[in-house]
Motif scaffolding. Structure first.
Motif: not given
Lengths: 279, 284
Positions: B19-21, B24, B86, B90, B94-96, B281, B283
């Motif tokens: 779904x993530x891939x 979109x 990666x 992520x 990103x999604x934590x 986290x 950045x």
């Protein structure tokens, strides 16, 4: 209490300071970790090495190896433009910085200009490393007779590429995950069309329509000119059409970037997508 | 029971990853994005050979055939190492959600493997389309007579080769995930660096014997070298002699990398627990 309208001079000063500040962040952020610099120089040389060995295996002249090294260095710029220019608003949105840019009393173009200048400086450092390491490892021939023309062609190529990066950055503004995928999509096909690993224009084997398509990418034109000046030892007379084409790219791309940025920003405001995260 | 739970977790993770891939974009656009990149990579190397032939060296059809098959199957390497390289970043930054997955009963093992399998499916589609496209362009449009016949592929050799090769690559991706847990801001470098090393040393676009003799031993310990050798064998394009020997070496190197990857993961996990890195986290 009344607000005083800033003069034109104040606005220009503020925008230049914003560009300088954004450039400084990029330069500082891009060079704070040595491992990144080493990886960004050594990694392309691995791929370049594979193509140089392929050329040797096929019994092709060493000058093509030199062409691959120049191509590998320019790929560093293209990669930087995709990931650190085009997708930058996407990263900023993810980190929650985009709204700060939006409320800042400067043009978003000055922020893009700062990103472009910082990116160009960072990538030039890496491209220099790639060329030096490539020449040292693979011992391929270069002959530069006119350093001034070589510098001019390189500068125009970089400016036109970052102009394209500014256009992409504007168009990507509302992207979510598609920013990643679009960047992936624009890597190898552009390497192929621009002739990063082999010349695509003025080559009889490549169909004419493909050559014409390839010249719509500034990197194709710039790469061909840089190779002519640095590998074949040619001068201004050989590359003046390239120079004109690169100037035309710059004259078109920068205004297009400004228009695209305004359009996408307004669209984002209307649809409430400027601060949307995790799309 | 434990195996059933593991498989269930891996399946759910695969579904999340898929779904993530893919969600979109619409399926046609998604498929286009997935196949354009490998096709362009193939065209780059194929045109180098064709341009080389135009300089008077003559078209080396067998060489071009080997190169097409190797480049097509290298997609497994590029996609699995890059995407698994990666994954941790992520999910953590990103999604934590990494910490939540880690403390769940399923743990990270099936999750990482399930996510890796998404890359396998994507890569398989890319490989098939790339091979079909190659036949259509080089033997159809350009009529170059490249000796690739998809109907005569030795599936009894190809299927175990791909299964072993993919297993080894998932082990590599598993190791990259482990390194990512204890490292910071290396996610974009790790996978691509490894893919670059495999591209240079794995005999993808030239025979391993063309490498400098000092680095050839490095090539001999990489599963990718035997994976591509065995794949070429199954297409009848082998040059190393024994297909079974290639398969045997592939098995040994895959087991070796699997054990090494597990050891790296265990060490990384202990360190991450000690230093509290599962919810770090970072950045840029």
């Amino acid at each position: 209490m009344t607000l005083v309208s800033p003069t034109l001079r104040d606005e220009i000063t503020a925008n230049m300071r914003a560009a300088k500040a954004r450039m400084w962040v990029r330069i500082k952020g891009g060079n704070r970790e040595l491992t990144h610099y080493i990886a960004e120089v050594v990694l392309p040389v691995l791929t370049i090495g594979a193509y140089v060995i392929l050329y040797k295996t096929l019994g092709l002249p060493p000058s093509l190896g030199a062409a691959v090294i120049i191509g590998g260095a320019m790929i560093a710029f293209w990669t930087n433009i995709l990931w650190n220019m085009s997708a930058q608003w996407f990263w900023e949105k993810e980190m929650g910085n985009l709204e700060m840019y939006m409320v800042a009393p400067v043009s978003r173009m000055s922020v893009l200009l700062g990103m472009a200048m910082g990116g160009a400086i960072n990538t030039s450092l890496r491209a220099t490393g790639i060329i030096l390491l490539g020449v040292f490892v693979f011992q391929v021939p270069f002959q530069v007779h006119d350093l001034l023309v070589a510098g001019l062609v390189f500068l125009l190529t970089v400016i036109s590429l970052y102009g394209l990066g500014m256009v992409f950055a504007s168009l990507y503004m509302l992207y979510g995950r598609e920013a990643w995928h679009t960047n992936m999509l624009l890597q190898e096909p552009v390497f192929f069309l621009s002739g990063s690993y082999f010349p695509t224009i003025y080559v009889s084997v490549i169909p004419v329509w493909l050559q014409v398509t390839a010249t719509l990418i500034p990197m194709t034109v710039g790469l061909d000119a840089i190779r002519r000046v640095t590998i074949q030892g040619q001068g201004l007379m050989a590359v003046w059409p390239h120079i004109l084409a690169l100037i035309a790219f710059i004259a078109i791309l920068i205004p297009v970037a400004r228009m695209a940025l305004n359009y996408m920003e307004n669209l984002g405001k209307r649809e409430g997508r400027l601060t949307l995260r995790w799309q | 029971m434990a195996v059933a739970d593991f498989l269930k977790s891996a399946r759910e993770s695969f579904w999340v990853g898929w779904k993530v891939e893919s969600n979109w974009a619409d399926p046609v656009l998604f498929a286009t994005y997935r196949i354009v990149q490998p096709l362009a990579s193939l065209l780059i190397v194929a045109f180098i050979v064709i341009i080389g032939a135009s300089t008077g060296t003559g078209l080396q059809r067998d060489y071009l055939a080997r190169l097409i098959v190797s480049t097509a199957f290298f997609v497994y390497v590029a996609q699995i190492t890059t995407n698994m390289g990666w994954l941790v970043h992520t999910d953590r930054s990103r999604y934590e959600v990494l910490k939540n997955i880690y403390i769940s009963p399923g743990t990270l093992h099936p999750y990482i493997i399930g996510r890796g399998l998404v890359s396998v499916v994507n890569a398989t589609i890319s490989v098939i389309v790339t091979l079909l496209f190659s036949i259509a362009v080089f033997n159809g449009i350009l009529n170059l007579g490249i000796p690739i016949n998809l109907l005569s592929v030795n599936l009894l050799l190809l299927v175990p080769t791909v299964l072993l090769g993919v297993s080894g690559l998932i082990a590599v991706g598993y190791m990259l995930s482990a390194i990512n847990i204890v490292s910071n801001r290396l996610e974009f470098i790790l996978g691509e660096s490894l893919a670059g090393i495999f591209f240079l040393l794995g005999g993808v676009i030239f025979p391993v014997t063309a490498l400098p003799s000092q680095v050839q031993p490095l090539s001999a310990i990489l599963p990718i070298t035997y994976f591509l050798d065995a794949v070429r064998d199954s297409f009848g394009l082998g040059t190393t002699g024994s297909a079974l020997l290639d398969l045997g070496y592939l098995f040994l190197t895959t087991v070796g990398i699997g054990i090494f990857a597990y050891a790296v993961y265990r060490k990384a996990e202990l360190r991450a627990k000690r230093l509290g890195l599962f919810d770090r986290k970072s950045e840029y």
